[in-house]
Design a protein around this motif. Sequence first.
Motif: not given
Length: 224
Positions: A165-171
Amino acid sequence: MSDPKPLWQPSPEQVEQALVTQFARQVVRKHKLDLNTYPAFHQWTVDDPETFWSEVWDYCGVIASRKGATVLVDGDKMPGARWFPEARLNVAENLLRRGDRGDAFVLWDEGGPSRRISYSDLTSDVSRAAQALVALGLRSGDRAAAFIPNVPEAGMLATAAISQGIVWSSCSPDFGVDGVLDRFGQIEPKILFCADGYRYNGQEHRTLERVAQIVEKLPSVRKV
């Protein structure tokens, strides 16, 4: 004052056909529980969460290379409780397990339903995006960020599909530049997914000017 009437109540037929009814009966038989009502079953799930969630795992057919013998550690801590600490699974594999032509997404916007994406098409999209992330050199533990509306192209499944897994963030794209930098500056993403705009209340809002300002102050970003 009289008791308020419920807005909706399932029919006896709907209750009988509900998956939660079938699940409850299976658990009651398996563990020889003296439970005959939904409130009683619910109370059992609260009193014995480890058995309950282990049964949920099995009933839902979670795909995993390992479930592990331990269900809950430090269950009296909040935060701090850890569920299935020995388990090894991939969330994307579980979410994409169907792979058929059924609807994975039905996208609605302000004008109503606009398009549908099947499980098979979504699986292909996720595969291509994941391969692109690997080709860009992203590996387990790297971060990906998205400045994008709530649409299927957001990319989280592609980051989850990669081994470990790659770490995911969003806004949301209605954030200002400072708000985005406050969030993404902490994680130093290597790739930024973005939309060129979004629609709200019948109006088009462009975002590329803000994207340029954001990327200028995020030196970790390799690709937009």
